[in-house]
Every structure is written in structure tokens, then in C-alpha cells.
Design a protein around this motif. Sequence first.
Motif, mmCIF file in Angstrom:
data_model
loop_
_atom_site.group_PDB
_atom_site.id
_atom_site.type_symbol
_atom_site.label_atom_id
_atom_site.label_comp_id
_atom_site.label_asym_id
_atom_site.label_seq_id
_atom_site.Cartn_x
_atom_site.Cartn_y
_atom_site.Cartn_z
ATOM 1 N N ALA A 10 50.289 -0.747 54.027
ATOM 2 C CA ALA A 10 50.006 -1.944 53.682
ATOM 3 C C ALA A 10 51.091 -2.672 52.923
ATOM 4 N N SER A 11 51.468 -4.035 53.030
ATOM 5 C CA SER A 11 52.617 -4.483 52.439
ATOM 6 C C SER A 11 52.292 -5.048 51.134
ATOM 7 N N SER A 12 50.800 -5.276 50.707
ATOM 8 C CA SER A 12 50.410 -5.796 49.606
ATOM 9 C C SER A 12 49.148 -5.312 49.154
ATOM 10 N N ALA A 13 48.385 -5.567 47.906
ATOM 11 C CA ALA A 13 47.342 -4.923 47.323
ATOM 12 C C ALA A 13 46.166 -5.676 48.394
ATOM 13 N N LYS A 14 46.328 -6.992 48.690
ATOM 14 C CA LYS A 14 45.243 -7.653 49.484
ATOM 15 C C LYS A 14 45.181 -7.132 50.904
ATOM 16 N N GLU A 15 46.219 -6.800 51.545
ATOM 17 C CA GLU A 15 46.172 -5.942 52.763
ATOM 18 C C GLU A 15 45.714 -4.621 52.761
ATOM 19 N N GLY A 16 45.865 -3.894 51.728
ATOM 20 C CA GLY A 16 45.659 -2.524 51.354
ATOM 21 C C GLY A 16 43.868 -2.604 51.002
ATOM 22 N N ARG A 17 43.410 -3.548 50.371
ATOM 23 C CA ARG A 17 41.906 -3.750 50.401
ATOM 24 C C ARG A 17 41.238 -3.885 51.644
ATOM 25 N N LYS A 18 41.900 -4.631 52.639
ATOM 26 C CA LYS A 18 41.504 -4.961 54.240
ATOM 27 C C LYS A 18 41.303 -3.445 54.573
ATOM 28 N N ILE A 19 42.430 -2.779 54.512
ATOM 29 C CA ILE A 19 42.246 -1.593 55.371
ATOM 30 C C ILE A 19 41.127 -0.518 54.731
ATOM 31 N N LEU A 20 40.950 -0.508 53.249
ATOM 32 C CA LEU A 20 39.938 0.262 52.488
ATOM 33 C C LEU A 20 38.516 -0.165 53.055
ATOM 34 N N ASP A 21 38.280 -1.522 53.272
ATOM 35 C CA ASP A 21 36.992 -1.873 53.572
ATOM 36 C C ASP A 21 36.751 -1.618 55.124
ATOM 37 N N THR A 22 37.634 -1.234 55.912
ATOM 38 C CA THR A 22 37.386 -0.978 57.319
ATOM 39 C C THR A 22 37.744 0.736 57.599
ATOM 40 N N GLN A 23 38.253 1.314 56.726
ATOM 41 C CA GLN A 23 38.653 2.757 57.421
ATOM 42 C C GLN A 23 38.121 3.881 56.106
ATOM 43 N N GLY A 73 50.529 -1.861 41.071
ATOM 44 C CA GLY A 73 49.706 -0.757 41.701
ATOM 45 C C GLY A 73 48.579 -0.251 40.784
ATOM 46 N N ILE A 74 48.924 -0.173 39.374
ATOM 47 C CA ILE A 74 47.612 0.067 38.484
ATOM 48 C C ILE A 74 46.569 -0.833 38.495
ATOM 49 N N GLU A 75 46.909 -2.088 38.755
ATOM 50 C CA GLU A 75 45.708 -3.246 38.765
ATOM 51 C C GLU A 75 45.107 -2.997 39.964
ATOM 52 N N PHE A 76 45.781 -2.786 40.950
ATOM 53 C CA PHE A 76 45.021 -2.439 42.247
ATOM 54 C C PHE A 76 44.242 -1.345 42.213
ATOM 55 N N LEU A 77 44.588 -0.091 41.616
ATOM 56 C CA LEU A 77 43.871 1.037 41.611
ATOM 57 C C LEU A 77 42.620 0.742 40.699
ATOM 58 N N GLU A 78 42.880 0.153 39.727
ATOM 59 C CA GLU A 78 41.813 -0.158 38.655
ATOM 60 C C GLU A 78 40.707 -0.910 39.316
ATOM 61 N N SER A 79 41.080 -2.018 40.338
ATOM 62 C CA SER A 79 40.189 -2.888 40.967
ATOM 63 C C SER A 79 39.606 -2.378 41.931
ATOM 64 N N ILE A 80 39.856 -1.156 42.398
ATOM 65 C CA ILE A 80 38.703 -0.584 43.702
ATOM 66 C C ILE A 80 37.963 0.770 42.823
ATOM 67 N N LEU A 81 38.159 0.878 41.950
ATOM 68 C CA LEU A 81 37.538 2.127 41.325
ATOM 69 C C LEU A 81 35.929 1.997 41.356
ATOM 70 N N PRO A 82 35.418 0.922 41.059
ATOM 71 C CA PRO A 82 33.735 0.569 41.206
ATOM 72 C C PRO A 82 33.645 0.835 42.694
ATOM 73 N N VAL A 83 34.168 0.397 43.741
ATOM 74 C CA VAL A 83 33.862 0.532 45.060
ATOM 75 C C VAL A 83 34.083 1.816 45.694
ATOM 76 N N TYR A 84 35.246 2.311 45.142
ATOM 77 C CA TYR A 84 35.936 3.591 45.838
ATOM 78 C C TYR A 84 36.150 4.525 44.745
ATOM 79 N N PRO A 85 34.994 4.994 43.998
ATOM 80 C CA PRO A 85 35.506 6.006 42.973
ATOM 81 C C PRO A 85 35.848 7.376 43.360
ATOM 82 N N ASP A 86 35.587 7.691 44.588
ATOM 83 C CA ASP A 86 35.935 9.004 45.074
ATOM 84 C C ASP A 86 37.446 9.087 45.732
ATOM 85 N N THR A 87 37.976 8.051 46.068
ATOM 86 C CA THR A 87 39.191 8.277 46.591
ATOM 87 C C THR A 87 40.508 8.526 45.641
ATOM 88 N N ILE A 88 41.328 9.247 45.943
ATOM 89 C CA ILE A 88 42.063 9.985 45.283
ATOM 90 C C ILE A 88 43.398 8.947 45.093
#
Length: 149
Positions: free
Chosen positions: A31-44, A60-75
Motif C-alpha cells: 500500500a502506498s498510504s496508511a488509508k490504503e493499508g487500512r483497506k487491505i487490513l480490513d479485507t485480508q 508509520g507510528i501513528e498508523f500502527l498506534e491507530s490499528i492496535l485496538p482492532v488488530y492487536p495480534d498483528t506483528i
Amino acid sequence: MAIGVLYIDDEVNNLNSFKAAFRRDFEIFTASSAKEGRKILDTQEIGVIITDQRMPGMTGIEFLESILPVYPDTIRILLTGFSDINAVMDAINRGQVYKYLVKPWQNDELKMYIENALEIYNLRKENKELARKLNAAYAELDAFGKPRA
């Protein structure tokens, strides 16, 4: 379905290099952006996220922090062209980052970190499933009025 590896970077050349280097070893999503990355996370099912630190719109840190509540197990792995000690501390403290790597990456080293991260992800999934089964067994015992061991 294979567990995916997501690489987010605003530089298309880096995305192409990453995909070329690792597509034979892993199920790669880019993905070329955090928004695009989030779409992939939501479907794969993504086990490992590798993100560049410096991107327009969201670091990158802001993105990783933003996904923690929904995807806590992703490394999470942070990759950057700059060695900024504050970013390293933020990554560890806020984004719960497994590894912090400096560009340009070494393919062998990064492959090893991805393999290790996928192993951790799979162990987390397995532990959650075992805990679910154990709780179901306890509930069944409780229903019959039998004392727990």
C-alpha cells in the motif's frame, strides 16, 4: 489462505523492490498510504505489517498506534531511512513495534524478521484458540456442577 505480510510505503520503488524480494516466500500486500493499508487490513488476514515511518498524512507510528485496538495480534515492524531516536522510542511505546529497521534493508535479515514475526502471530492465534477451548470446557464442567481441577 496464507497469512499476509503488508508493506506500507509512499515510495513506489520501495514497494516494488519489497514485492520482488519476498513474493516467493510470503503472501505480499503493498500500500502506498496508511488509508490504503487500512483497506487491505480490513479485507485480508495480515500477520505482519511493515511500514515506513515518514509518509505524508500519517506517520508509520501513528498508523500502527491507530490499528492496535482492532488488530492487536498483528506483528508490527517500522522501517525508516532515518535513525531518529525519538521515533524509535515512540515506536516501541506507542505502536508496540516488534522491530525497528533502517533503510535500505538487507533481504536476508528482513526475511528472518518476517518469518519470526509470522511465527509469533501464529502462536498468538493458537493461544487464543486454546484459551477459547479451555473456557468452553470449563463452562461445560460448570454446567454439570463438577469442581474445576
